[in-house]
Design a protein around this motif. Structure first.
Motif, PDB file in Angstrom:
ATOM      1  N   GLN A 164       0.851  -1.193   0.000  1.00 36.46           N
ATOM      2  CA  GLN A 164       0.000   0.000   0.000  1.00 36.46           C
ATOM      3  C   GLN A 164       0.889   1.247   0.000  1.00 36.46           C
ATOM      4  N   PRO A 165       1.595   1.501  -1.095  1.00 34.15           N
ATOM      5  CA  PRO A 165       2.541   2.621  -1.110  1.00 34.15           C
ATOM      6  C   PRO A 165       1.833   3.965  -1.015  1.00 34.15           C
ATOM      7  N   ALA A 166       2.432   4.846  -0.238  1.00 37.23           N
ATOM      8  CA  ALA A 166       1.925   6.208  -0.097  1.00 37.23           C
ATOM      9  C   ALA A 166       3.082   7.085   0.374  1.00 37.23           C
ATOM     10  N   PHE A 167       3.208   8.260  -0.227  1.00 35.73           N
ATOM     11  CA  PHE A 167       4.300   9.167   0.114  1.00 35.73           C
ATOM     12  C   PHE A 167       3.726  10.557   0.375  1.00 35.73           C
ATOM     13  N   ARG A 168       4.540  11.405   0.966  1.00 36.17           N
ATOM     14  CA  ARG A 168       4.087  12.748   1.330  1.00 36.17           C
ATOM     15  C   ARG A 168       3.520  13.451   0.101  1.00 36.17           C
ATOM     16  N   LYS A 169       2.300  13.869   0.186  1.00 34.47           N
ATOM     17  CA  LYS A 169       1.539  14.346  -0.966  1.00 34.47           C
ATOM     18  C   LYS A 169       2.133  15.613  -1.574  1.00 34.47           C
ATOM     19  N   GLY A 170       2.458  15.562  -2.865  1.00 35.81           N
ATOM     20  CA  GLY A 170       2.879  16.734  -3.601  1.00 35.81           C
ATOM     21  C   GLY A 170       4.058  17.474  -3.015  1.00 35.81           C
ATOM     22  N   PHE A 171       4.967  16.770  -2.359  1.00 39.80           N
ATOM     23  CA  PHE A 171       6.048  17.441  -1.623  1.00 39.80           C
ATOM     24  C   PHE A 171       7.374  17.456  -2.368  1.00 39.80           C
ATOM     25  N   HIS A 172       7.715  16.372  -3.079  1.00 40.44           N
ATOM     26  CA  HIS A 172       9.060  16.215  -3.641  1.00 40.44           C
ATOM     27  C   HIS A 172       9.146  16.758  -5.063  1.00 40.44           C
ATOM     28  N   GLN A 173      10.314  17.331  -5.373  1.00 44.52           N
ATOM     29  CA  GLN A 173      10.531  17.792  -6.750  1.00 44.52           C
ATOM     30  C   GLN A 173      10.769  16.620  -7.701  1.00 44.52           C
ATOM     31  N   HIS A 174      11.526  15.605  -7.246  1.00 42.75           N
ATOM     32  CA  HIS A 174      11.916  14.516  -8.137  1.00 42.75           C
ATOM     33  C   HIS A 174      11.952  13.200  -7.362  1.00 42.75           C
TER      34      HIS A 174
END
Length: 322
Positions: A164-174
């Protein structure tokens, strides 16, 4: 104490590496690999205490057997690829892949996949980016955090779930992902999660094994390799990965076949390992023999499957549509 191991192992390993380097027929290479494994097993029976490696991050006392074996394999892997790395190329490969991204001290990088801290350290040192390095295994994450502590807040080790992958929303440039589908081969959820973690226009480099043109052959070798890499299923197809990238809103700019460079890196690493085995002397921790056997067999099978075309290592460079 170490004489039986070096006498039986090194000649077999030398012939195996020569066969790989000279592109000997796969049948001959496979036969040499079997003889190498038999020699290693026989030598280990006579001299079960292999050379001790430097363990700056040792296994905790009382660790379960499976965990201890995994940590011992990590130590052998770092002997093959350099400290903090889990595959061919080391820092040079990490910088080559990250060089495709416009990183700077003003950018953040979402990093995940097969890294033990080496890629994160190299990229932060050379490119200055702020890095969120994701690791799904808590034991490996603890070791990474200890290794990366000198970087302070510039590199943060974070957990993630392959199912269930999930990462900090709209935070990283690349984003940079190094074989991230090993624990779960479904590209759809991962690509969608990475797209969700990037700012509009963010760039993404993905390095991943996929089914090759000869997929379906050598099923016994594939099954054994999957077991050694603790894979629940074979790698996905190229079409499945590219469909997932497009569905997640990525535009693919470049696709590169990195298989030949990967195989060459495996051969070179085994060539470097042999002199170290010859020179080693102190007894190892229990389980070092089994760990070496598993790590050697895993990479020899990977080389065989990639070189024969059953697996292909691809690199995609894409960007999220605005």
């Amino acid at each position: 104490m170490f004489q039986a191991l070096s006498t039986a192992l090194l000649p077999q390993a030398g012939r195996l590496i020569t066969g790989l380097r000279n592109a000997a027929p796969l049948s001959a290479v496979a036969a040499r690999a079997r003889r190498f494994r038999r020699a290693l097993t026989a030598a280990a029976a006579d001299a079960p205490q292999l050379a001790d490696l430097p363990h700056p991050l040792p296994a905790p006392e009382g660790a379960p057997e499976a965990e201890s074996l995994a940590l011992a394999r990590t130590d052998w892997a770092e002997r093959l690829w350099d400290a903090g790395f889990t595959g061919p190329g080391g820092a040079a490969e990490a910088l080559r892949l990250s060089g495709l991204l416009p990183l700077s001290p003003a950018t953040t990088l979402l990093l995940l996949g097969q890294d033990a801290g080496g890629a994160a350290a190299a990229i932060a040192t050379q490119r200055g980016a702020w890095i969120a390095s994701h690791q799904h295994d808590p034991v490996a994450a603890a070791r990474m955090a200890a290794r990366l502590r000198p970087f302070g807040r510039r590199i943060e080790v974070r957990p993630w779930s392959p199912q269930q992958p999930a990462f900090r929303k709209g935070f990283h440039q690349h984003a940079l992902a190094l074989e991230p589908l090993r624990p779960d081969p479904r590209p759809g959820p991962l690509c969608a999660a990475i797209a969700g973690g990037l700012k509009p226009g963010g760039q993404f480099v993905l390095l991943e094994l996929v089914e090759g043109a000869s997929a379906g052959q050598r099923q016994a070798a594939l099954r054994r390799w999957m077991q050694l890499e603790t894979r629940s299923a074979p790698p996905p197809s190229r079409a499945a990965v590219e469909a997932a990238l497009h569905a997640a809103g990525f535009q693919v700019h470049v696709t590169e076949d990195a298989s030949q460079r990967h195989c060459s890196g495996i051969v070179e690493a085994f060539g470097r390992l042999m002199p170290g085995l010859r020179a080693a002397g102190r007894p190892a921790s229990p389980g070092a023999t089994a760990a070496l056997l598993a790590e050697v067999e895993s990479w020899l099978l990977r080389h065989r499957l990639v070189a024969s075309g059953q697996l292909t290592l691809l690199r995609w460079h894409a960007s999220r549509r605005r």
